[in-house]
Design an enzyme around this catalytic site. Sequence first.
Site, PDB file in Angstrom:
ATOM      1  N   LYS A 178       7.104  -8.371  10.914  1.00  8.15           N
ATOM      2  CA  LYS A 178       7.573  -6.965  10.288  1.00  8.15           C
ATOM      3  C   LYS A 178       8.069  -6.184  11.582  1.00  8.15           C
ATOM      4  CE  LYS A 178       6.097  -3.377   7.052  1.00  8.15           C
ATOM      5  NZ  LYS A 178       5.077  -3.000   6.208  1.00  8.15           N
TER       6      LYS A 178
ATOM      7  N   SER B  14       5.934  -2.399   1.158  1.00  6.20           N
ATOM      8  CA  SER B  14       6.980  -2.340   2.154  1.00  6.20           C
ATOM      9  C   SER B  14       7.394  -3.660   2.813  1.00  6.20           C
ATOM     10  CB  SER B  14       6.801  -1.190   3.092  1.00  6.20           C
ATOM     11  OG  SER B  14       5.621  -1.394   4.005  1.00  6.20           O
TER      12      SER B  14
ATOM     13  N   SER C  11       1.092  -2.617   0.763  1.00  2.00           N
ATOM     14  CA  SER C  11       2.285  -3.076   1.432  1.00  2.00           C
ATOM     15  C   SER C  11       2.331  -4.574   1.882  1.00  2.00           C
ATOM     16  CB  SER C  11       2.934  -2.271   2.722  1.00  2.00           C
ATOM     17  OG  SER C  11       3.620  -1.104   2.218  1.00  2.00           O
TER      18      SER C  11
END
Lengths: 104, 484, 486
Positions: free
Chosen positions: B83, B158, B182
């Site tokens: 990420k 997210s 997330s």
Amino acid sequence: MAEPDSQPALSRDEVAHVAKLALLDLTEEEIDLFTVQLGSVIETAHDMNNLDLEGVQPTHHPLGLTNVVREDVVRPSIDRAEVLSQAPDVEDDRFKVPPALGED
Amino acid sequence: MSVAKPAAFGDATAIAALVASGDRTAAAVVDDHLARIAEHEGDVHAFNLVMADDARSAAAAVDEAIAAGETPGRLAGVPVAIKDNMCTRGVPTTCSSKILEGWEPPYTATVVDRLVAEGAIPVGKTNLDEFAMGSSTENSAFGATKNPYDLDKVPGGSSGGSAAAVAAGFAPASLGSDTGGSIRQPASLCGVVGVKPTYGAVSRYGLIAFGSSLDQIGPFTTTVGDAALLYEVIAGDDPLDSTASPQPALPVSSKLDAGVDGLRVGIITEMAGDVIEGISGDVLARLRAAADALAAAGAVVDEVSVPSTVYGLPAYYMVAPAEASSNLARFDGVRYGLRADGTNTAAMNMASRTAGFGPEVKRRIMLGTYALSAGYRDAFYGKAQQIRTKITEDFDSAYENFDVLLSPASPSTAFALGDKTADPLTMYLNDVCTIPSNLSGHPAMSVPFGVGDDGLPIGVQVLAPMLGEVVMFQVAAELERAGA
Amino acid sequence: MYTTVDRGPDVHEPSIPDEWELVVGLEVHVELSTNTKLFCGCANAFGAEPNTNVCPTCLGLPGSLPVMNGAAIESAMRLGRALNCTVSPSIMARKNYTYPDMPKDFQTSQYDQPTNHDGWLDTPEGVRINIERAHIEEDTGKSTHVGGDGRISSAQYSLIDYNRAGVPLLEIVSCPDIRTADEAKAYVSELRGIVLALGVSDAKMEEGSMRVDANVSVRPRGSDELRTRCEIKNINSISSVGRAIAHEANRHIDLYETGERPIQETRHWDEEAGRTRPGRSKENDEDYRYFPEPDLTPLVPTAAELEAIDASLPELPGAQRAALAEAAGIEPTEASLIVERGDAGFALDAIAAGGDGARVVVHLNNNLAGGVGKLTAELFAGLVNMETAGELSSTQTKEVLAEMVETGGTAADIAAAKGFEAMGTGELDGMLDELIANHPDEWARFAGDDEGESKKMAGFFTGQIMKATKGQADGKVVAQLLNSRK
């Protein structure tokens, strides 16, 4: 119970003041929008008052650790060139910024 | 259209075994994945950056080390996607924000170091909602990520890029971060396994902070076994993170085959349709099916109330923005990142932040600044921190009678792009089932368990006591075996 | 090594009209001299090349995290206990405000749960100043303002060096108990002495490792009201503490006496101009939004730790002054300079070795300001004994002492080498006879009733004898001889 058409949770002035604190330059439209949007979040936050929290300690650290410290031993710093290479502006190996008190 | 990963593409455990035994080279594995990325990334947009050259040289190095007789790492040759809010030295790390576009950190996050030390090969930095603020990955400054199962749908967020990368077969494993759901919510929407470990189980050093007391890094994989493997690699104390648990990684792989006979499983009443509104029928049906499957395998299933979880959402939307408003103050145009012109320092700071942050980030900074400001701090931030204690206490009393708890991971299957962007509050409701574990710090994970009425994946959330990851994985493995 | 003690000249310190009283509280920042910074392993060192003692944590880079320096906590608790504070479980908090030399745009500090609170300090004059709190926080980097006349107000741009960012500080906040500029100076000086005795900081105001901000207000004497206060920053010596406070107080008094009133604000002391000036308007309108630092754990000292700290505290200046005063038979305030210079132990040793206390104190105060060098307490006592026995004149003693500091030799050897013989009274008697014979008029004036004339002539005769003996005669002995013949 809130009166119908009672005061909004957040005023436009408050939003403008908070924007200044947060160092954000919001447009008039953004201030209008945030007044409504943030107001509705704050409205739901008032739900928290339904819970009896008398004497309840706050949680700041889920694991509840204490006294996590390190030894006072010098470790290598990082390469200055690598750090400064990422800076928007540099002079004499230092970070350069506009004057503290220039015109607004 | 679906570009979901073909079943035969190989999971992390299998790849590591083949590479370690010399039956397959890391180079070949990486090439296969890069080829798949080349083919479908244009549709999915899982990545902010594909590290093709770096991945090829890292693969060559792994192959050389194995040829030289070195002990292969536990993740030898396994491509991983990271990420893009985790620092990678010399590799751009953006948080999907214009304010950090092009920033090359001079250091690497602990979790990335640990993956690489075990032979894993970073293949790219994945897209996210800007600064991890969002539930659809539409809040990225660099464009939305699409759900590999349906390119018109969101992947969740997210960590949508990391979930989509695994679902699309771009990498068998990826890392995400979970502040309010997330990892678990996009895992549910993308049909992959996603784990939020106990707060502190995994070092946050090098994770660009959103809500510091809530953030936790965890893996996405296609199997529970792979997730356990990744967890064991990245977990454990770190002298660079004061809030890290002093324990070594828990042996979560040890009980994957143990079954659930006699385990006590509690369905959280508030999330089973009666109290928290807006959870869709097909999601609730899959939750019931999962409970039935566990019961069939010998678990004792019942419902249990965790009453204060209903206050999770309002508490979260005070605490997380409050911490974020402070964490994101440093993006001021002085030391790194975007700088916009200003005649004095304060004007430059403000111009840079205004130009660099997207609307959702501004919204949360505003909310958090308000929640901490003079006259409101006790009523908002202060109350929210007390509610965390309440939620923790409620969970802990539930765990006096249950080994694990069960709930939906997401209230719905993947929704259409643009569907929920107009009203922030509607978007925030996506995290209603996941937020309580972040507030309390308890571990939780999403395990794929079938599909909804629209044919899209649905995940079931398994929750466990503090540092109770072993039993959490044990139950997740049973759900995986029970299948859809 | 000795550090000079800057009590400063009291010139330019305006007096306060009698009908007004000062109400002053001081905030003193002390940089703790740990090896490393508060939250990272970068060196805590003064004077390094710009931006060389930096890392992701002290630069506040995204993703970095702080880890507390255990030694800084210990120093803070030691100083807290030395200031008679209660040491309590504490938490770090974020103080949110933006400034370019503060890398995270918040300062990690302490707020409602500081490590040290509710202590006090007694000045040498015996005035007790209560201490509200002494909390741990991090320092900022350093901005250099470039262009214009070098002042911040006219600069064209600023350059920032983050070497100092993250250096541990203890901020000691006094209660508004200080009533005069002298008390303020005495408080700062005493605090500095305690810090030096503990060895937790070098406390150099000129290098900024000790910094003083003063909250100043005034009120009519006899009243107990608290009027509007101004915070004075940028005070960089102990003498400036007195001047800045006196100037600011007079500014307030002038305002009140002309029917105006001061506004609460931050002001900066301008050393050259000798006045305070208003600060940036921003400094007066802050909302710090304090909240507990989520990246650091609470600090909970154990009873055993606190006991160990108390047991390890050295003798502090107040106790040193008392001990020396007792041993030397002087007032405690007369021992201040020696204690401040760190010579109290040396003085006590010299007295214990037989040296006359009063002489030991006089020499340390007046003739050993540059340090004791190779002089030991025993050798020093030997010298003082020769002096008090009349074997050396005070001029000779001074000269021998200087050489002892250089070489570490004994007083007897050095005096012999210099030909400083003890000059017997008989020898001086003979000389005096001759002088009286040669200067009968002068002698008559000496012996006469005019006191002024007598004094003048005493000087004449003493001078003649000193000339004849090349300064080897003891002035006191000569005076005794003269008076005995009167």
